[in-house]
Design an enzyme around this catalytic site. Structure first.
Site, PDB file in Angstrom:
ATOM      1  N   ASP A 100       0.798  -1.221   0.000  1.00  0.00           N
ATOM      2  CA  ASP A 100       0.000   0.000   0.000  1.00  0.00           C
ATOM      3  C   ASP A 100       0.837   1.280   0.000  1.00  0.00           C
ATOM      4  O   ASP A 100       1.886   1.358   0.644  1.00  0.00           O
ATOM      5  CB  ASP A 100      -0.840  -0.033   1.293  1.00  0.00           C
ATOM      6  CG  ASP A 100      -1.794   1.132   1.445  1.00  0.00           C
ATOM      7  OD1 ASP A 100      -2.821   1.134   0.762  1.00  0.00           O
ATOM      8  OD2 ASP A 100      -1.505   2.031   2.258  1.00  0.00           O
ATOM      9  N   GLU A 118       1.083  -0.551  -4.966  1.00  0.00           N
ATOM     10  CA  GLU A 118       0.253   0.612  -5.237  1.00  0.00           C
ATOM     11  C   GLU A 118       1.081   1.879  -5.211  1.00  0.00           C
ATOM     12  O   GLU A 118       1.734   2.176  -4.213  1.00  0.00           O
ATOM     13  CB  GLU A 118      -0.867   0.755  -4.190  1.00  0.00           C
ATOM     14  CG  GLU A 118      -1.784   1.910  -4.532  1.00  0.00           C
ATOM     15  CD  GLU A 118      -2.499   2.548  -3.352  1.00  0.00           C
ATOM     16  OE1 GLU A 118      -3.641   2.969  -3.520  1.00  0.00           O
ATOM     17  OE2 GLU A 118      -1.906   2.634  -2.256  1.00  0.00           O
TER      18      GLU A 118
HETATM   19  C1  GLC Z   1      -4.038   3.369  -0.135  1.00  0.00           C
HETATM   20  C2  GLC Z   1      -5.321   2.612   0.076  1.00  0.00           C
HETATM   21  C3  GLC Z   1      -6.344   3.554   0.628  1.00  0.00           C
HETATM   22  C4  GLC Z   1      -5.837   4.075   1.950  1.00  0.00           C
HETATM   23  C5  GLC Z   1      -4.460   4.700   1.806  1.00  0.00           C
HETATM   24  C6  GLC Z   1      -3.806   4.874   3.137  1.00  0.00           C
HETATM   25  O1  GLC Z   1      -4.170   4.348  -1.095  1.00  0.00           O
HETATM   26  O2  GLC Z   1      -5.727   2.001  -1.098  1.00  0.00           O
HETATM   27  O3  GLC Z   1      -7.588   2.948   0.790  1.00  0.00           O
HETATM   28  O4  GLC Z   1      -6.725   5.016   2.471  1.00  0.00           O
HETATM   29  O5  GLC Z   1      -3.586   3.893   1.062  1.00  0.00           O
HETATM   30  O6  GLC Z   1      -3.454   3.631   3.667  1.00  0.00           O
END
Ligand code: GLC
Ligand code: MG
Length: 595
Positions: free
Chosen positions: A235, A309
């Site tokens: 993440d 991500e």
């Molecule tokens: C990422 C997740 C999101 C979350 C953020 C902080 O973007 O997909 O849902 O709020 O990280 O962890």
């Protein structure tokens, strides 16, 4: 095997039918220990909204385990679970207070072990969300660090802040803005210092300049690997590192201002985050975790995958793949279908953006396509429900890893969530006037199983988010019964993923007009697959014969739900008539032996 036996085996393989389609190739790509990750379909489960097994209005692990056959039926080989760890749920699990425990609303460690055991039986891979950038103000890391307990003093990014020369008041160390509004620096009374929080104030960033943090988080990975998981989705990577203040005269440098009109200092977009995002030392962390996974995989030769991500520009995104000497992420998420394309895009935009990604992917690395997730409006809402099938065709036919967000296989749309029902921290922090721009609740409404109470998601009187109003007509049960449905199209497409043409074949992308998009996939000795999609609002007649790799006669493999074409129909390539929104997948193979 002698030549005759091999030929017979090949004939048997190509005549096995799956949902009206001849199967050519490995019927179960997940069986490939090394390359399973690029042959399968990844499905993102948002556990809170998938299926509630105990009637508390909240989805849970047993709900997933009890419905696991669904993934197999759909042709999905790997499930990625959004966070299931202990959390005060400020950011619905992306604020973790114990990285090694299961959150009570989702179940117990036993429930998780049962989930993994059943997945193994069904030959499904399990991928967990790993949230390394931050923890929770309820975590031990935070509490111990606030107390300056030995070994934890520098677990977070602490700073005294600046003293205003005019009134002597204390100010945040820099002008960095949080992703969820407000300063990225939060004052802590007890420690009398600011801590960094790129997201909500309850999500303190961990300090990756401290080797003890890296060690701890790496051991979290090993903990879950030992439980039998097949990899991680990592993440929020762009926020892992910030500029090193020691290299900036001992203070955190301000990000330059964007001068975007109408955006105040507390709002996202006020600054251009050159010091607080996408820092070069981020990639070294990814490389270290990849090495950890590879080392672990040596035990049994099975790949433990890493999906990452990072909303970033193309250059910074590609760096997640690694460099010339070190491997990085297997799947650095390609968000172009979310950030670069939408319902206003035409066929030329689509060719341009998909070609752009394919052009920039480093040699030897594998592309991927993300169409939706729990942070963005649903694909049916962003592009229009008429394009749902066409976009699922793209997901499965474009070269690379296919990823589906829970419900997009049904064409689920954003649910309506009133201000009173809004629970997403990003929506709440934006306030009643702006919550609809920032809230992620609409794309997180419960999965629509059937037309019973709460769409079959839960027996509770109130669910954690309201069920979308269209569930009476838009639900899985109905789509399974209907002769044509988004789900049936999806299933036929997922089955086609096993075909060598889609695994290994060459591709050609073409705008046949402003609105008609075409894609072909070819592999010598195998069937040719192609798709065409009319993205416009009027009827078009496409001349697909300009694509010289296609035969003169095309056989329909699957068509969008409103199409008048049926699997097995033969169509002349030089004159393919397409209604607005219609999309079709063709094969060069004969479908005679299909049901
Ligand atoms: C990422 C997740 C999101 C979350 C953020 C902080 O973007 O997909 O849902 O709020 O990280 O962890
Ligand atoms: Mg429950």
């Amino acid at each position: 095997m002698n030549a005759l036996a091999a030929t017979i085996a090949a004939i048997i393989l190509t005549t096995l039918s799956a949902e009206g389609a001849a199967v050519d190739g490995d019927p179960n790509p997940v069986d490939d220990p090394k390359d399973w990750w690029r042959k399968t379909v990844f499905y993102q489960i948002y556990p809170r909204s998938f299926k509630d097994s105990d009637g508390d209005g909240i989805g849970d692990l047993r709900g997933i385990t009890q419905n696991m056959e669904y993934f197999v039926d759909a042709g999905i080989g790997a499930i990625w679970l959004s966070p299931i760890f202990k959390s005060p749920m400020v950011d619905f699990g992306y604020d973790i207070s114990d990285f090694r425990e299961i959150h009570y609303e989702y179940g117990t460690m036993q429930d998780f072990e049962d989930l993994v055991a059943k997945a193994k039986k069904l030959n499904l891979k399990v991928v967990l969300d790993f949230v390394p950038n931050h923890s929770s103000t309820e975590s031990d890391y935070f509490k111990l660090s606030v107390n300056r307990t030995a070994g934890y003093e520098d677990f977070l990014v602490w700073d005294d802040g600046l003293i205003d020369p005019v009134d002597n008041s204390r100010k945040p160390p820099s002008n960095w803005v949080s992703q969820f509004q407000g300063s990225a620096w939060q004052w802590n009374e007890q420690r009398q210092q600011y801590y960094l929080r790129q997201f909500s104030e309850q999500q303190p960033d961990l300090n990756y300049r401290n080797p003890a943090v890296m060690k701890e988080m790496s051991s979290v990975l090993t903990f879950w690997l030992d439980k039998g998981v097949d990899g991680f989705r990592v993440d929020a990577l762009p926020y892992m590192m910030e500029a090193d203040k020691e290299l900036h005269g001992g203070r955190y440098p301000d990000d330059p201002l964007s001068y975007a009109p109408g955006i105040g200092p507390d709002e996202l977009g006020y600054t251009v985050p050159i010091y607080s995002k996408d820092q070069e030392d981020t990639y070294a962390i990814v490389i270290q975790w990849r090495a950890l996974l590879d080392e672990y995989s040596k035990k049994d030769g099975k790949t433990r995958v890493m999906l990452t991500e990072g909303y970033a520009n193309l250059t910074m995104t590609m760096k997640y793949y690694g460099n010339s000497t070190h491997e990085g992420s297997y799947v650095p998420f390609n968000f172009d279908f979310i950030t670069e394309l939408n319902g206003k895009s035409n066929a030329r935009d689509l060719v341009y953006k998909t070609t752009r990604w394919l052009t920039y992917v480093p040699t030897g690395k594998y592309p991927n396509w993300v169409f939706g997730n729990h942070d963005n409006s649903r694909v049916a809402t962003r592009f229009g429900s008429h394009l749902v099938d066409g976009l699922n065709m793209l997901d499965m036919l474009l070269p690379g890893v296919a990823i589906t967000y829970q419900g997009d296989e049904l064409g689920m749309e954003d649910g309506y969530v009133s201000w009173e029902d809004t629970v997403d921290v990003s929506g709440c922090n934006a306030g009643q006037d702006k919550y609809q721009t920032f809230s992620r609740d609409p794309e997180r409404t419960p999965f629509q199983w059937d037309n019973t109470t709460n769409a079959g998601f839960s027996s509770a009187t109130k669910t954690w988010l309201p069920v979308a109003q269209n569930y009476m007509t838009l639900n899985l049960a109905r789509q399974k019964e209907s002769p044509r449905s988004h789900f049936k199209v999806y299933k036929a497409l997922a089955a086609a993923r096993a075909k060598p043409t889609l695994q290994e074949g060459a591709w050609n992308l073409r705008a046949l007009s402003d609105q008609v998009f075409a894609l072909t996939r070819t592999l010598e000795g195998h069937e040719t697959l192609s798709m065409v999609m009319n993205m416009g609002s009027g009827r078009e007649t496409a001349d697909m014969s300009v694509l010289k790799e296609l035969p003169q006669t095309l056989n329909v493999y699957v068509a969008s739900i409103d199409s008048n074409k049926n699997p097995g129909d033969s169509i002349q390539a030089n004159s393919v008539s397409l209604e607005a929104g219609e999309s079709v997948v063709f094969t060069s193979a004969s479908l005679e032996c299909s049901s």
